[in-house]
Design a protein around this motif. Structure first.
Motif, mmCIF file in Angstrom:
data_model
loop_
_atom_site.group_PDB
_atom_site.id
_atom_site.type_symbol
_atom_site.label_atom_id
_atom_site.label_comp_id
_atom_site.label_asym_id
_atom_site.label_seq_id
_atom_site.Cartn_x
_atom_site.Cartn_y
_atom_site.Cartn_z
ATOM 1 N N VAL A 83 0.842 -1.192 0.000
ATOM 2 C CA VAL A 83 0.000 0.000 0.000
ATOM 3 C C VAL A 83 0.881 1.248 0.000
ATOM 4 O O VAL A 83 1.536 1.565 0.988
ATOM 5 N N GLY A 84 0.942 1.933 -1.133
ATOM 6 C CA GLY A 84 1.696 3.179 -1.231
ATOM 7 C C GLY A 84 3.148 3.012 -1.623
ATOM 8 O O GLY A 84 3.852 4.007 -1.808
ATOM 9 N N TYR A 85 3.633 1.783 -1.769
ATOM 10 C CA TYR A 85 5.031 1.586 -2.156
ATOM 11 C C TYR A 85 5.242 0.155 -2.650
ATOM 12 O O TYR A 85 4.332 -0.680 -2.612
ATOM 13 N N TYR A 86 6.453 -0.119 -3.125
ATOM 14 C CA TYR A 86 6.852 -1.448 -3.558
ATOM 15 C C TYR A 86 8.044 -1.895 -2.711
ATOM 16 O O TYR A 86 8.849 -1.074 -2.289
ATOM 17 N N SER A 87 8.150 -3.181 -2.466
ATOM 18 C CA SER A 87 9.283 -3.706 -1.705
ATOM 19 C C SER A 87 9.956 -4.819 -2.490
ATOM 20 O O SER A 87 9.297 -5.633 -3.135
ATOM 21 N N LEU A 88 11.301 -4.828 -2.443
ATOM 22 C CA LEU A 88 12.097 -5.821 -3.147
ATOM 23 C C LEU A 88 12.728 -6.751 -2.118
ATOM 24 O O LEU A 88 13.335 -6.302 -1.148
#
Length: 228
Positions: A83-88
């Motif tokens: 929600v609101g961003y991406y994570s790697l």
């Protein structure tokens, strides 16, 4: 959603489980992701407008793996839409950890970044202080200040702490009394207090959000220190 071998493939948040977990040989808890019975460690957070950058880093990591002749691992890297961003994320294996997770150990040997580390530390302190004041009230703020004064030899009184809270985080003048190791310990203590007082998951997410709001060079300094 199955994560195909493409830089444009994204895993939905509903398909994974993210939680706070103790990481072996580290003092701080960290975020761990589980996907199809496999465990992953967080590499980096990207803002919602940084999808192209996130996909590019995923692709670069995959290419490096192939170039190094490493045995291909299904879903070794995951790019998750949150929600609101991406994570790697990277698959948590013994040989992977020094590459993905060993950054904090490099900080102590990078004295040349002390000014950026100081600026990032002041930014973190002031933003956490504002959130603490809003969420927990005056009494908890007093406890917070007492904890910080107790662990930082440079802080002899609340007056010293107030000076840090009033200074511009981007001041180009180094605080002579603070060595890099002092700032590292101070930042980690702030992070631990945020996890203890606000709850581990919320404290971690809040700290990540504050770090993301900083200029890139300051983000880098604190990402290394806090391993987030």
């Amino acid at each position: 959603m199955k994560f195909a071998h493409s830089s444009k493939s994204i895993t939905d948040l509903e398909s994974v489980n993210i939680e706070i977990a103790a990481i072996p040989d580290r003092q701080l808890a960290g975020l761990r992701l589980t996907y199809q019975d496999r465990t992953y460690d967080l590499i980096r957070i990207f803002g919602d407008r940084q999808l192209d950058l996130a996909q590019q880093q995923f692709q670069d990591l995959s290419l490096k793996q192939n170039a190094a002749g490493m045995l291909a691992t299904p879903d070794k890297y995951l790019l998750v839409r949150e929600v609101g961003y991406y994570s790697l994320w990277a698959f948590a294996s013994a040989h992977q950890q020094p590459i993905v997770l060993g950054r904090a150990n490099l900080v102590e040997r990078r004295a040349e970044t002390s000014l950026e580390l100081q600026q990032a530390s002041m930014w973190l302190l002031q933003e956490i202080w504002l959130q603490w004041q809003e969420l927990l009230g005056t009494r908890q703020l007093q406890i917070f200040s007492e904890n910080l004064i107790a662990i930082a030899p440079q802080l002899q009184s609340r007056t010293d702490l107030d000076r840090l809270l009033a200074m511009s985080p981007m001041t180009p003048i180094a605080l002579k009394a603070w060595e890099s190791a002092d700032l590292i310990a101070f930042d980690r203590h702030i992070y631990q207090l945020a996890q203890q007082k606000l709850g581990r998951q919320f404290g971690t997410e809040l700290t990540i959000e504050i770090v993301r709001s900083m200029p890139p060079q300051l983000q880098s300094a604190l990402t290394n220190v806090l391993d987030i």
